[in-house]
Enzyme design. Sequence first.
Site, short mmCIF file in Angstrom:
data_model
loop_
_atom_site.label_atom_id
_atom_site.label_comp_id
_atom_site.label_asym_id
_atom_site.label_seq_id
_atom_site.Cartn_x
_atom_site.Cartn_y
_atom_site.Cartn_z
CB SER A 155 -0.95 -0.19 1.14
OG SER A 155 -2.02 0.88 1.16
CG ASP A 170 -4.54 -1.92 1.08
OD1 ASP A 170 -3.54 -2.82 1.57
OD2 ASP A 170 -4.66 -1.01 0.88
#
Length: 350
Positions: free
Chosen positions: A52, A204
């Site tokens: 991320s 993610d």
Amino acid sequence: MKNPFKRPSPPDRPPVCLALQGGGAHGAFQWGVLDRLLEADALDIRAVTASSAGAMNGAALLSGLETGGAEGGRAALDKLWREVNQSGGRNVFGDSNIWTAAFGGGWLKDNPLWRAGETLALSLSPYEFNPFNLNPLDRVLNAAIDFEAVRGSPIRLFVAATAVRRAKSRIFTNAEITDRVLLASACLPHLFQAVEVDGEDYWDGGYLANPPLWPLFTPELPNDVLLLPLNPFQRDHTPRKAGEIVDRLNEIAFNAPLTAELRAIAFVQKLLDEGLLNESARGRYRRVLMHVIESDPYLGKLTLSSKFDTEWNFLLELKARGREAADAWLSDCLPAVGVRSSVDLRARFL
């Protein structure tokens, strides 16, 4: 054939691997940590593993190091966060922050009308409220990162993303790194549509690996791993208010994969220390020296909503806190690198 990743390290710069956790705008704290480490020029970075926002920092770091050395790395990270800020209300982390700025995050989150509106918002998917799949992060990444430099860097990069349909973590390496890969690694599914890479949809990377540590456990990489977390591991009080409960659940969920890996490392170290592995098994395991630049004292009082705040003064404050944390670590823990772990994993995770 000569290993391109195996190179001597200057005696005054011990080789390390960096592990960069994700955490939205709190990644600016990581920016500060990296900025101070590069300024000190005290470590020889051989690999970076990330998810991320950590993956964004990692890619910018490699991009700058490849083209301009330590100062290039600092400049590239600065460029990344300036571009994040310049997205303004079109926040790359998925929240315009207009109402929070107007009323104050704490008051707003605990207001019953806000909570009802938040529940309503969560009932809509990004395929409904963002049918054109607009994502300002794409512009930010391409403005700030030289992807050719990342793919050509001798520093190994591992970026995690979560395969939606298979519920499996995929690790992308240097040759595969593109803006799409970083978009996938940072894709929060209630805010952005899944990102397709090679025919697979991804969310993610932090859901299953935040960050992934297992790619670092190969013979050609250093034994020392320096972890830069962004989600608080400990809180002083049990949350009582609805917003605080949501915040703590988010922290626990995004720390869970990392906690599991650290527990496994601690367990193997325990077996090695107590001589509980036979000779054959000992040959398959090696001692990992763990180091952590703690974020809890610097980010522990911030709320989940602040992960969406890209106001420049706030980002600079996070950077300053990161530099302070790195400075303390350089003073207290740098001598341990290459010698011993500077964090007691067994005490914390076993």
